[in-house]
Design a protein around this motif. Structure first.
Motif, PDB file in Angstrom:
ATOM      1  N   THR A 112      -3.675   5.426   7.562  1.00 54.17           N
ATOM      2  CA  THR A 112      -2.910   4.927   6.420  1.00 54.17           C
ATOM      3  C   THR A 112      -3.852   4.522   5.296  1.00 54.17           C
ATOM      4  O   THR A 112      -4.831   3.811   5.522  1.00 54.17           O
ATOM      5  N   ASP A 427      14.807   7.147  -3.359  1.00 57.44           N
ATOM      6  CA  ASP A 427      13.609   6.317  -3.238  1.00 57.44           C
ATOM      7  C   ASP A 427      13.718   5.105  -4.161  1.00 57.44           C
ATOM      8  O   ASP A 427      12.922   4.909  -5.077  1.00 57.44           O
ATOM      9  N   ASP A 429      13.208   2.039  -3.486  1.00 60.60           N
ATOM     10  CA  ASP A 429      12.064   1.164  -3.275  1.00 60.60           C
ATOM     11  C   ASP A 429      10.833   2.045  -3.129  1.00 60.60           C
ATOM     12  O   ASP A 429      10.566   2.602  -2.062  1.00 60.60           O
ATOM     13  N   CYS A 430      10.068   2.172  -4.207  1.00 63.91           N
ATOM     14  CA  CYS A 430       8.914   3.078  -4.213  1.00 63.91           C
ATOM     15  C   CYS A 430       7.856   2.613  -3.215  1.00 63.91           C
ATOM     16  O   CYS A 430       7.196   3.436  -2.568  1.00 63.91           O
ATOM     17  N   HIS A 431       7.695   1.310  -3.092  1.00 64.00           N
ATOM     18  CA  HIS A 431       6.723   0.789  -2.138  1.00 64.00           C
ATOM     19  C   HIS A 431       7.038   1.265  -0.724  1.00 64.00           C
ATOM     20  O   HIS A 431       6.140   1.709   0.012  1.00 64.00           O
ATOM     21  N   GLU A 432       8.303   1.195  -0.339  1.00 64.53           N
ATOM     22  CA  GLU A 432       8.705   1.622   0.998  1.00 64.53           C
ATOM     23  C   GLU A 432       8.577   3.133   1.157  1.00 64.53           C
ATOM     24  O   GLU A 432       8.191   3.629   2.213  1.00 64.53           O
ATOM     25  N   ALA A 433       8.910   3.873   0.089  1.00 65.79           N
ATOM     26  CA  ALA A 433       8.789   5.329   0.144  1.00 65.79           C
ATOM     27  C   ALA A 433       7.332   5.746   0.338  1.00 65.79           C
ATOM     28  O   ALA A 433       7.031   6.674   1.106  1.00 65.79           O
ATOM     29  N   LEU A 435       5.054   3.838   1.700  1.00 64.90           N
ATOM     30  CA  LEU A 435       4.643   3.361   3.015  1.00 64.90           C
ATOM     31  C   LEU A 435       5.014   4.377   4.094  1.00 64.90           C
ATOM     32  O   LEU A 435       4.263   4.585   5.054  1.00 64.90           O
ATOM     33  N   GLU A 436       6.173   5.006   3.927  1.00 65.04           N
ATOM     34  CA  GLU A 436       6.568   6.068   4.868  1.00 65.04           C
ATOM     35  C   GLU A 436       5.592   7.240   4.817  1.00 65.04           C
ATOM     36  O   GLU A 436       5.427   7.964   5.804  1.00 65.04           O
ATOM     37  N   GLU A 443       4.467  -3.608  -4.654  1.00 58.33           N
ATOM     38  CA  GLU A 443       5.819  -3.408  -5.161  1.00 58.33           C
ATOM     39  C   GLU A 443       5.922  -3.647  -6.663  1.00 58.33           C
ATOM     40  O   GLU A 443       5.345  -4.609  -7.181  1.00 58.33           O
ATOM     41  N   SER A 451      12.006  -1.659  -8.901  1.00 57.32           N
ATOM     42  CA  SER A 451      11.459  -1.330  -7.587  1.00 57.32           C
ATOM     43  C   SER A 451      11.147   0.157  -7.450  1.00 57.32           C
ATOM     44  O   SER A 451      10.552   0.576  -6.462  1.00 57.32           O
TER      45      SER A 451
END
Length: 489
Positions: A112, A427, A429-433, A435-436, A443, A451
Motif C-alpha cells: 500500500t 466514488d 468519498d475519494c479517500h476511500e476509493a 484506499l481500495e 480526505e 469528499s
C-alpha cells in the motif's frame, strides 16, 4: 520546456551568490566555523585519539557519527545514532515504507502506498550527497542556558542569518519587520491568533478559504479561547457581508500561499480581515517566486525549506511591533522560547559552507533549490503522464508554468501535493476509493472541501513515490477492464 533568460547576472543574483557562499542556512555561523566536519578531512590521527588540528572529543564523536551513517541499508533506509539497538548493541536500519529486513532489502509485494504525510524526505539524497557540508559537531555544554544572545530567548545572530537568507532567495521583504521564532510554524498559528485577538468580547472569527490547511481550524477549536472562535470559510462571510452587516470582533484570515493542498498562490479574500500569510511552501523548489512577499504577517518553516522537519523550527515576520511583542510573549510563556537544541539538526542544513560561484549556487548541483525543484518537477511530470490516461477515474489540479525571479526563467510546476478529484459518481468519498486501490491519502473534507477530493503527498522518499506511482498506474490500467455500465454517465 523551461525557457532560459539571457543577459548577465543581475545585482540581486550576485548578492544571492555571495550570501549563499558565505552565510549558513539560518544557522549560527560561528558554530559552523568552529565545528564543521570538513576540517576533519585535512587532519591526521595522532594515534592518541587526537589529531594534527588538536581535535580530541570532537574527532571521537565524528567517528561514531560517520560509522553509523555509513551503515548499508540497501538504499531503502538509514541508521541513526538514537535508533533502536539490535542484539549486537548497535542501532539498526530504519526502513522506508514497503521495505523490511535487517538491511531493508526485502520489498513487500503489492504494498500500500502511503501518500498521507507531508514529510519532506525527498531532500534526504541532497544531504547525503553533501554530507561534509551539512555535518556539525558541538559540545555537550552548548547553549545550556535558558537564554541566548543578550539574555534573549532567541538568537540575534540567527535572526540576521534568516534575513540574509530571505534577501538572497528573494521570497520575502524583511526590512521593517520583527522576527519571532516558534516550535515550527505550527506553534505560531495559535500564537498569532492570540496576538491579533481583541482583549474583550466579541471574539474574533478565525477563517480561511477552502480548501484550507486543517491546523487552522484544529488549533482554534482545541485551544477554545474566549477572544476568538472558528468562523469557517471566507466564502460564507463574503456572502454575508454583501447582504448585511456582520457583528463580531473582526476576522483573522489565514492565507496559505502556495496553498496546501492545491498549491495555488493566494491573496486575502476578506478585505476587512487581519491576514496571516502562511508561506511554508514559498521557496523556489516548490513554487515560482514572482516577487518578494511583503505582507504584514508572514510565517515560514525550516521543515519545507531544508527538509529538516524533526528540527521543529519556524519563524514569523511581523510588521507591527505590538503584534510581534504579543506573539513573542505567547511563545515565551508557552515554551520559554524556541528550543536551542534544534540547532544541531538545523546545522545539517549548512549547505553554503563550501565554495560555489553565483552560477553554480543558482543553477548547479550545489543549490538545494535547484536540486529540490528538479526532483519535484520530475515527480509531477511522471504523475501527470499516468493520470492523463485516466478517462473517468481520477484527475489532478492544474498548475501552469510561471516565471520565477530566483531561477530567472519560466519554471515548470513542482508542487508538494497532488489535489486529486475522483470523477465517478459512485466514488463520493475519494479517500476511500483510493484506499481500495491501496493508496493512503488525506480526505478532502479535512480541508473544508468536498469528499470527492483527496490530497496525495509527493514529498516523501523515492521509494514512497515509486510505490504511489505503481498504485496509480494499476488504478488507471484497471479502467479498460471495467464494464461500460459501471462508469458514471
Amino acid at each position: 520546456m523551461e525557457e532560459e533568460a539571457g543577459g548577465q547576472q543581475a545585482p540581486g543574483r550576485r548578492l544571492a551568490g555571495r550570501v549563499l557562499l558565505y552565510s549558513s542556512l539560518i544557522l549560527n555561523a560561528v558554530l559552523l566555523a568552529r565545528h564543521h566536519l570538513f576540517l576533519l578531512g585535512a587532519c591526521g590521527d595522532d594515534g592518541n585519539g587526537g589529531s594534527c588540528c588538536g581535535l580530541s572529543w570532537a574527532l571521537q564523536a565524528a567517528r561514531e557519527a560517520e560509522a553509523v551513517a555509513a551503515t548499508d541499508c540497501s538504499g531503502h533506509g538509514r541508521v541513526f545514532l538514537d535508533g533502536v539497538s539490535g542484539e549486537d548493541g548497535r542501532p539498526g536500519c530504519e526502513c522506508n515504507t514497503c521495505f523490511s529486513g535487517p538491511d531493508c532489502s526485502l520489498r513487500t509485494p503489492n504494498c500500500t502506498a502511503d501518500a498521507d504525510s507531508g514529510d519532506p524526505l525527498f531532500l534526504e539524497p541532497y544531504w547525503r550527497r553533501h554530507a561534509a557540508a551539512g555535518a556539525v559537531v558541538f559540545s555537550g555544554w552548548h547553549r545550556m542556558s535558558y537564554f541566548t544572545t543578550n539574555a534573549f530567548f532567541q538568537s540575534v545572530e540567527l535572526e540576521n542569518q534568516i534575513r540574509q537568507l530571505h534577501r538572497a532567495v528573494g521570497n520575502a521583504v524583511v526590512d521593517g519587520k520583527h522576527l519571532v521564532f516558534g516550535t515550527g510554524s505550527f506553534q505560531l498559528i495559535n500564537a498569532l491568533v492570540h496576538a491579533l485577538s481583541p482583549d474583550a468580547s466579541p471574539p474574533a472569527r478565525v477563517v480561511a478559504t477552502a480548501p484550507y490547511y486543517p491546523a487552522y481550524k484544529l488549533q482554534t477549536v482545541m485551544f477554545d479561547g474566549r477572544e476568538y472562535e472558528w468562523g469557517g470559510t471566507t466564502l460564507d462571510w463574503a456572502n454575508a457581508s454583501r447582504n448585511s452587516s456582520v457583528d463580531g470582533g473582526g476576522f483573522i484570515e489565514f492565507v496559505t500561499s502556495p496553498n496546501n493542498p492545491d498549491t495555488q498562490l493566494r491573496k486575502a479574500a476578506l478585505g476587512e480581515s487581519m491576514a496571516v500569510f502562511d508561506h511554508a511552501y514559498y521557496w523556489p523548489h516548490f513554487t515560482p517566486i514572482p516577487a518578494p512577499a511583503d505582507e504584514d504577517i508572514m510565517m515560514f518553516t525550516m521543515t519545507k525549506l531544508s527538509g529538516h522537519a524533526g528540527s521543529r523550527f519556524g519563524w514569523a515576520l511581523i510588521r507591527d511591533e505590538k503584534v510581534a511583542k504579543r506573539t513573542y510573549e505567547y511563545v515565551q510563556s508557552n515554551i520559554m522560547g524556541a528550543s536551542r537544541g534544534w540547532a544541531a539538526d538545523a546545522a545539517d542544513g549548512g549547505y553554503q559552507g563550501r565554495p560555489c560561484s553565483p552560477t553554480t549556487c543558482s543553477h548547479g548541483e550545489d543549490d538545494i533549490f535547484a536540486f529540490g525543484h528538479d526532483v519535484m518537477r520530475s515527480r509531477w511530470r511522471r504523475l501527470n503522464a499516468v493520470v492523463s490516461r485516466s478517462r473517468r477515474r481520477i484527475s489532478l489540479h492544474k498548475v501552469p508554468p510561471q516565471y520565477c525571479t530566483y531561477f530567472k526563467r519560466i519554471r515548470e510546476p513542482s508542487p508538494a501535493y497532488a489535489w486529486v478529484k475522483c470523477e465517478r459518481e459512485e466514488d463520493e468519498d475519494c479517500h476511500e476509493a483510493l484506499l481500495e486501490a491501496k493508496i493512503i491519502s488525506r480526505e478532502g473534507g479535512r480541508y473544508g472541501a468536498s469528499s470527492q477530493y483527496a490530497r496525495m503527498s509527493l514529498l516523501k522518499t523515492d521509494d514512497d513515490f515509486n510505490v504511489l506511482l505503481e498504485r496509480i498506474t494499476d488504478l488507471v490500467n484497471a479502467e479498460k477492464y471495467q464494464a461500460p455500465e459501471s462508469s458514471s454517465m
